[in-house]
Design a protein around this motif. Structure first.
Motif, PDB file in Angstrom:
ATOM      1  N   UNK A   1      33.041  32.037  44.241  1.00  0.00           N
ATOM      2  CA  UNK A   1      34.035  31.454  45.136  1.00  0.00           C
ATOM      3  C   UNK A   1      35.401  32.040  44.784  1.00  0.00           C
ATOM      4  N   UNK A   2      36.119  32.491  45.801  1.00  0.00           N
ATOM      5  CA  UNK A   2      37.473  33.012  45.625  1.00  0.00           C
ATOM      6  C   UNK A   2      38.456  31.901  45.960  1.00  0.00           C
ATOM      7  N   UNK A   3      39.063  31.330  44.948  1.00  0.00           N
ATOM      8  CA  UNK A   3      39.971  30.200  45.166  1.00  0.00           C
ATOM      9  C   UNK A   3      41.137  30.645  46.039  1.00  0.00           C
ATOM     10  N   UNK A   4      41.505  29.853  47.024  1.00  0.00           N
ATOM     11  CA  UNK A   4      42.547  30.271  47.981  1.00  0.00           C
ATOM     12  C   UNK A   4      43.944  30.117  47.398  1.00  0.00           C
ATOM     13  N   UNK A   5      44.789  31.099  47.651  1.00  0.00           N
ATOM     14  CA  UNK A   5      46.167  31.002  47.180  1.00  0.00           C
ATOM     15  C   UNK A   5      47.064  30.324  48.207  1.00  0.00           C
TER      16      UNK A   5
ATOM     17  N   UNK B   1      28.316  27.412  41.763  1.00  0.00           N
ATOM     18  CA  UNK B   1      28.841  28.759  41.925  1.00  0.00           C
ATOM     19  C   UNK B   1      28.912  29.461  40.565  1.00  0.00           C
ATOM     20  N   UNK B   2      28.740  30.778  40.576  1.00  0.00           N
ATOM     21  CA  UNK B   2      28.674  31.526  39.323  1.00  0.00           C
ATOM     22  C   UNK B   2      30.050  31.847  38.750  1.00  0.00           C
ATOM     23  N   UNK B   3      30.984  32.231  39.611  1.00  0.00           N
ATOM     24  CA  UNK B   3      32.321  32.615  39.152  1.00  0.00           C
ATOM     25  C   UNK B   3      33.361  32.072  40.114  1.00  0.00           C
ATOM     26  N   UNK B   4      34.473  31.609  39.563  1.00  0.00           N
ATOM     27  CA  UNK B   4      35.643  31.224  40.359  1.00  0.00           C
ATOM     28  C   UNK B   4      36.712  32.293  40.165  1.00  0.00           C
ATOM     29  N   UNK B   5      37.034  32.991  41.241  1.00  0.00           N
ATOM     30  CA  UNK B   5      38.030  34.064  41.204  1.00  0.00           C
ATOM     31  C   UNK B   5      39.365  33.545  41.733  1.00  0.00           C
ATOM     32  N   UNK B   6      40.445  34.064  41.195  1.00  0.00           N
ATOM     33  CA  UNK B   6      41.776  33.714  41.690  1.00  0.00           C
ATOM     34  C   UNK B   6      42.622  34.977  41.755  1.00  0.00           C
ATOM     35  N   UNK B   7      43.099  35.345  42.955  1.00  0.00           N
ATOM     36  CA  UNK B   7      43.973  36.518  43.063  1.00  0.00           C
ATOM     37  C   UNK B   7      45.407  36.163  42.711  1.00  0.00           C
ATOM     38  N   UNK B   8      46.219  37.201  42.579  1.00  0.00           N
ATOM     39  CA  UNK B   8      47.654  36.979  42.378  1.00  0.00           C
ATOM     40  C   UNK B   8      48.397  37.728  43.471  1.00  0.00           C
ATOM     41  N   UNK B   9      49.168  36.989  44.259  1.00  0.00           N
ATOM     42  CA  UNK B   9      49.909  37.613  45.348  1.00  0.00           C
ATOM     43  C   UNK B   9      51.401  37.352  45.138  1.00  0.00           C
ATOM     44  N   UNK B  10      51.937  36.330  45.806  1.00  0.00           N
ATOM     45  CA  UNK B  10      53.359  36.029  45.659  1.00  0.00           C
ATOM     46  C   UNK B  10      53.572  34.525  45.482  1.00  0.00           C
TER      47      UNK B  10
ATOM     48  N   UNK C   1      35.265  32.521  35.087  1.00  0.00           N
ATOM     49  CA  UNK C   1      36.545  32.595  35.781  1.00  0.00           C
ATOM     50  C   UNK C   1      37.020  34.042  35.758  1.00  0.00           C
ATOM     51  N   UNK C   2      37.751  34.417  36.806  1.00  0.00           N
ATOM     52  CA  UNK C   2      38.212  35.792  36.854  1.00  0.00           C
ATOM     53  C   UNK C   2      39.432  35.974  37.727  1.00  0.00           C
ATOM     54  N   UNK C   3      40.149  37.055  37.473  1.00  0.00           N
ATOM     55  CA  UNK C   3      41.311  37.426  38.286  1.00  0.00           C
ATOM     56  C   UNK C   3      40.856  38.438  39.333  1.00  0.00           C
ATOM     57  N   UNK C   4      41.273  38.191  40.559  1.00  0.00           N
ATOM     58  CA  UNK C   4      40.847  39.109  41.634  1.00  0.00           C
ATOM     59  C   UNK C   4      41.923  39.209  42.714  1.00  0.00           C
ATOM     60  N   UNK C   5      42.938  39.946  42.497  1.00  0.00           N
ATOM     61  CA  UNK C   5      43.133  40.884  41.403  1.00  0.00           C
ATOM     62  C   UNK C   5      44.481  40.602  40.718  1.00  0.00           C
ATOM     63  N   UNK C   6      44.664  41.197  39.534  1.00  0.00           N
ATOM     64  CA  UNK C   6      45.991  41.335  38.952  1.00  0.00           C
ATOM     65  C   UNK C   6      46.462  42.756  39.235  1.00  0.00           C
TER      66      UNK C   6
END
Length: 333
Positions: A6-10, A31-40, A60-65
């Motif tokens: 799951x890609x956590x919403x920003x 869910x296997x991984x919770x991803x969190x991107x970095x935007x603004x 947990x993971x960054x998607x993307x830094x």
């Protein structure tokens, strides 16, 4: 078996606590991984630290830094710290982002993203190994850097988000995984060939690398609303986020429609851009509809050979109720 992330919403997040609660929901749903991107918006490293403390099993993971907004050494330190805080559950996702974000908002020149990404991956891997880093690159020269704390064991995987053929090949050659986004089913297969070629060039063990497809999803009882949200989301990225997404879609055989959407959006006619998006193309890029329909569409992507994980991501205009509805509808069985 294809993993389900799951890609956590920003967007539409009232607080860090809300993101923590969504990660906890993802964990409870399997869910296997919770991803969190970095935007603004919120800082991803800080937010993931909070999530790591309040979850137990989900990766947990960054998607993307972005590789332009932090030095490689700091990215390595951050990865080591998050691996410690999460008890070995962290995955580091990196990528160049694009000129709009990097130059306009970070004030850094967006030059040669392929080379900069490669050097960043190589340095981060050295940092997290605990060895002394002596690196002579085109963009970075490091001498004598070494973690003053124990290195993470195991070192976290370092994965790369990429769209173009050369960028995906680079991910296969130097990274532990590749994140694909805004790809049709045919387009995924083309880029998988690039990734495999990179893995061969880098003499990598493909079985240790992870390919993750980020898929825009919306599952609601109101199927028309779900379709409208994913169509608006796709049109925004193709039309409003520079030329990367436009060119990515054109590269996949949809050049005319990609430029039409982009031109309408740039002219200020967002409604025309959304209206120009054909439904048959949307079928190739997203999963939407009622919970049953969305799940059926989702499974078509989960069945693609070579994709190790499909990550449920959300339209930028989805509210909290739509996010939860989609997470529950598409959760692993």
């Amino acid at each position: 078996m294809t993993e389900r992330d799951v890609s956590l919403p920003v967007a539409a997040q009232p607080s860090v606590d809300a993101l923590v609660e969504q990660a906890q929901l993802g964990e409870s749903l399997g869910y296997d991984t919770a991803w969190l991107p970095e935007s603004w918006g919120r800082n991803t490293v800080s937010t993931l630290s909070c999530i790591a403390r309040d979850t137990d099993e989900i990766d947990i993971g960054s998607s993307i830094l972005p590789v332009y907004s932090r030095s490689p050494a700091l990215l390595g330190q951050s990865a080591a710290t998050l691996q410690e805080v999460s008890d070995g559950r962290f995955r580091l996702g990196l990528g160049p982002s694009g000129p709009i974000v990097i130059e306009n908002w970070h004030g850094v020149e967006f030059g040669n993203p392929l080379r900069r990404t490669r050097e960043t991956v190589e340095i981060v891997k050295q940092v997290t190994s605990g060895e002394t880093v002596d690196y002579d690159g085109e963009y970075f020269d490091l001498e004598g850097f070494r973690l003053r704390c124990a290195p993470p064991d195991p070192a976290p995987p370092v994965e790369v988000a990429a769209m173009g053929p050369k960028a995906v090949e680079l991910a296969g050659r130097f990274a532990d995984g590749w994140h694909g986004v805004m790809l049709t089913r045919d387009g995924i297969e083309d880029r998988l060939e690039d990734f495999e070629r990179g893995a061969d060039l880098g003499d990598r063990d493909r079985s240790t690398q992870r390919v993750t497809l980020s898929l825009t999803c919306c599952a609601l009882d109101d199927a028309e609303r779900a379709k409208r949200l994913v169509k608006q989301h796709a049109a925004f990225y193709i039309g409003g986020m520079g030329t990367y997404y436009r060119d990515n879609l054109a590269r996949q055989g949809h050049e005319e429609i990609a430029h039409e959407i982009y031109d309408d959006w740039q002219a200020g006619d967002q409604e025309a851009a959304v209206a120009a998006f054909p439904e048959d193309l949307l079928e190739e890029l997203a999963a939407w509809g009622t919970p049953e329909e969305a799940r059926e569409r989702f499974e078509r992507f989960a069945e693609i050979d070579g994709v190790d994980a499909v990550s449920v991501s959300f339209p930028r205009a989805a509210d909290l109720d739509a996010i939860e509805s989609t997470m529950r509808a598409l959760a692993p069985e």
